[in-house]
Scaffold this motif. Structure first.
Motif, PDB file in Angstrom:
ATOM      1  N   ASN A   1      10.449  -9.518  -4.154  1.00  0.00           N
ATOM      2  CA  ASN A   1      11.584 -10.156  -4.816  1.00  0.00           C
ATOM      3  C   ASN A   1      12.057  -9.330  -6.009  1.00  0.00           C
ATOM      4  OD1 ASN A   1      11.811 -12.362  -3.099  1.00  0.00           O
ATOM      5  ND2 ASN A   1      10.289 -13.561  -4.243  1.00  0.00           N
ATOM      6  N   VAL A   2      11.110  -8.747  -6.729  1.00  0.00           N
ATOM      7  CA  VAL A   2      11.491  -7.905  -7.867  1.00  0.00           C
ATOM      8  C   VAL A   2      12.285  -6.705  -7.393  1.00  0.00           C
ATOM      9  CG1 VAL A   2      10.595  -6.433  -9.711  1.00  0.00           C
ATOM     10  CG2 VAL A   2       9.565  -8.683  -9.306  1.00  0.00           C
ATOM     11  N   ARG A   3      11.808  -6.047  -6.318  1.00  0.00           N
ATOM     12  CA  ARG A   3      12.540  -4.895  -5.796  1.00  0.00           C
ATOM     13  C   ARG A   3      13.922  -5.293  -5.280  1.00  0.00           C
ATOM     14  NH1 ARG A   3       7.361  -3.566  -3.705  1.00  0.00           N
ATOM     15  NH2 ARG A   3       7.967  -4.355  -1.657  1.00  0.00           N
ATOM     16  N   LEU A   4      14.029  -6.496  -4.706  1.00  0.00           N
ATOM     17  CA  LEU A   4      15.323  -6.972  -4.206  1.00  0.00           C
ATOM     18  C   LEU A   4      16.327  -7.129  -5.340  1.00  0.00           C
ATOM     19  CD1 LEU A   4      17.126  -8.067  -1.927  1.00  0.00           C
ATOM     20  CD2 LEU A   4      16.106 -10.335  -2.351  1.00  0.00           C
ATOM     21  N   PHE A   5      15.876  -7.726  -6.438  1.00  0.00           N
ATOM     22  CA  PHE A   5      16.809  -7.892  -7.566  1.00  0.00           C
ATOM     23  C   PHE A   5      17.107  -6.553  -8.244  1.00  0.00           C
ATOM     24  CE2 PHE A   5      15.022 -12.297  -7.370  1.00  0.00           C
ATOM     25  CZ  PHE A   5      16.213 -12.919  -7.017  1.00  0.00           C
TER      26      PHE A   5
END
Length: 440
Positions: A190-194
């Motif tokens: 999720n961090v990489r997605l944002f």
């Protein structure tokens, strides 16, 4: 008084009847009609014969026709294909937003040349920054839970070795550690997605080229489903030219391409008045267009001077091959009629004869004679409308032709592929006047 009795005059006899009228001369007139008709027919026949005889005398006594002649020569002849083409850019990219948000900045000018990776526009990133912070917080929480679960698992492992706890408790703790490990992996994703969303907030040029007119202004809300896009980038240089050739010409092109030849092309303006660029054929379509019976070809053009504009209509001349030592005559010498393709061949006695020939390729100003003519033979190039088989001529300054500049660019108004005419075959004014005086 006299006793002699007076005598009465004798009665006059009646006048004789008029003589009978002669019978009508109808049979005589009927005999004269055919005679007169025969005389008229004979007179007409005599007039026709006299007219024909006079024409024959006039023909035999006519002055030789002053014509322009040229000698058949040997030289190279380019085999070319002419076609209509379209300038097709290497890449035309519509830059679309991959996330939704308000457009806060546009970093390009209309018509500007940009390079790959150059900044184009900015979408408000604040909501995606907040989402990233939330994802980081969730990641930290799950990492803490994972650390606690691993510590518990370490204690349970020691107790299980001493058989101080139930085996079920130890097994459950192992599964709990795995759950927290998976949660941490999901949080990192999720961090990489944002982080990727934040990258998408800054829109950059995917290719080098020229930006078109502005499609959206700052302050508008854009979405990933928008089909309009932020900008359209078109590659200007290098570029390609796409054109089609008939299927009857495909074989010769394939033979040269399969042999490893680099076939050059020349690009002319749409009105055939000037040469724009040159390039090289690099691709052929893998299918035939059944509706038109043509095959699409594409050529690469450097276009360093940016003379070719995307989607511009142009004329293309593809050089397929070059015939060496071909028999060449000026194209005006070639005639087509009842005999087929023929030329007026100049004989040694200054008469002309209709000579059938087999034609080869032509560059517009010169035509190859595949059969029927040899080098050095002279043919008439001008004044052919007054000639017939066996007519006498007066050559106006015959000069040997040289095939110079056969592959030069066309003159004003000529079609692509037309070359400059070799040799000076047209007479000058003094030669024509001298020939006319001699004929008189």
């Amino acid at each position: 008084m006299s006793d002699v009795p007076q005598t009465q005059p004798a009665p006059q006899p009646p006048p004789p009847p008029p003589p009978p009228a002669p019978p009508p001369q109808a049979p005589k007139r009927r005999r004269l009609g055919p005679l007169i008709l025969a005389i008229v027919v004979i007179l007409l026949i005599v007039l026709v014969i006299v007219h024909i005889m006079r024409n024959k005398k006039t023909e035999h006594g006519a002055a030789p026709q002053v014509v322009t002649v040229a000698a058949a020569t040997l030289g190279p002849m380019p085999v070319t294909l002419n076609a209509l083409g379209t300038v097709t850019p290497v890449a035309t990219v519509t830059v679309l937003p991959q996330i939704s948000g308000y457009l806060t900045e546009v970093g390009y000018k209309e018509g500007q040349d940009v390079v790959k990776g150059q900044f184009l526009a900015q979408i408000d990133p604040r909501q995606y920054e907040i989402s990233k912070e939330q994802a980081l917080a969730q990641l930290a929480k799950d990492q803490a839970l994972l650390a606690q679960a691993r510590a518990d698992l370490a204690r349970y492992t020691q107790l299980n070795a001493k058989q101080s706890i139930a085996a079920q408790t130890y097994s459950d703790q192992q599964f709990l550690v795995k759950q927290y490990e998976a949660a941490v992996q999901a949080d990192k994703a999720n961090v990489r997605l944002f982080e990727l969303d934040l990258i998408y907030c800054r829109i950059t040029a995917p290719v080098s080229g020229r930006v078109g007119l502005r499609l959206v202004d700052p302050g508008n809300y854009v979405t990933s489903s928008s089909s309009t896009g932020i900008a359209v980038i078109t590659t200007i240089k290098p570029t390609t030219v796409q054109f089609a050739i008939p299927q009857t010409s495909l074989g010769s092109v394939l033979d040269r391409v399969n042999a490893g030849a680099q076939l050059p092309i020349t690009v002319f303006s749409s009105d055939n008045t000037r040469q724009i660029a040159t390039g090289t054929l690099f691709a052929l379509s893998n299918q035939m267009a059944t509706a038109t019976g043509t095959v699409t070809l594409r050529a690469s053009v450097p276009n360093d001077n940016e003379a070719l504009f995307p989607n511009e209509f142009v004329n293309v001349r593809l050089l397929v091959d070059t015939l060496q030592n071909a028999v060449l005559v000026p194209t005006p010498a070639v005639q087509t009629g009842a005999p087929g393709d023929y030329v007026y061949l100049v004989n040694a006695d200054n008469t002309v004869s209709v000579h059938k020939v087999t034609l080869g390729p032509s560059d517009g100003r010169y035509t190859v004679i595949s059969a029927g003519l040899q080098q050095g033979q002279h043919v008439v190039t001008d004044g052919l409308d007054r000639l017939n088989d066996g007519a006498k001529i007066q050559p106006a300054g015959p000069r040997p032709a040289t095939h110079a500049g056969a592959a030069s660019a066309p003159h004003h108004g000529s079609a692509p592929g037309a070359a400059s005419e070799p040799g000076a075959t047209a007479p000058n004014a003094s030669d024509a006047s001298a020939a006319a005086s001699q004929a008189g």
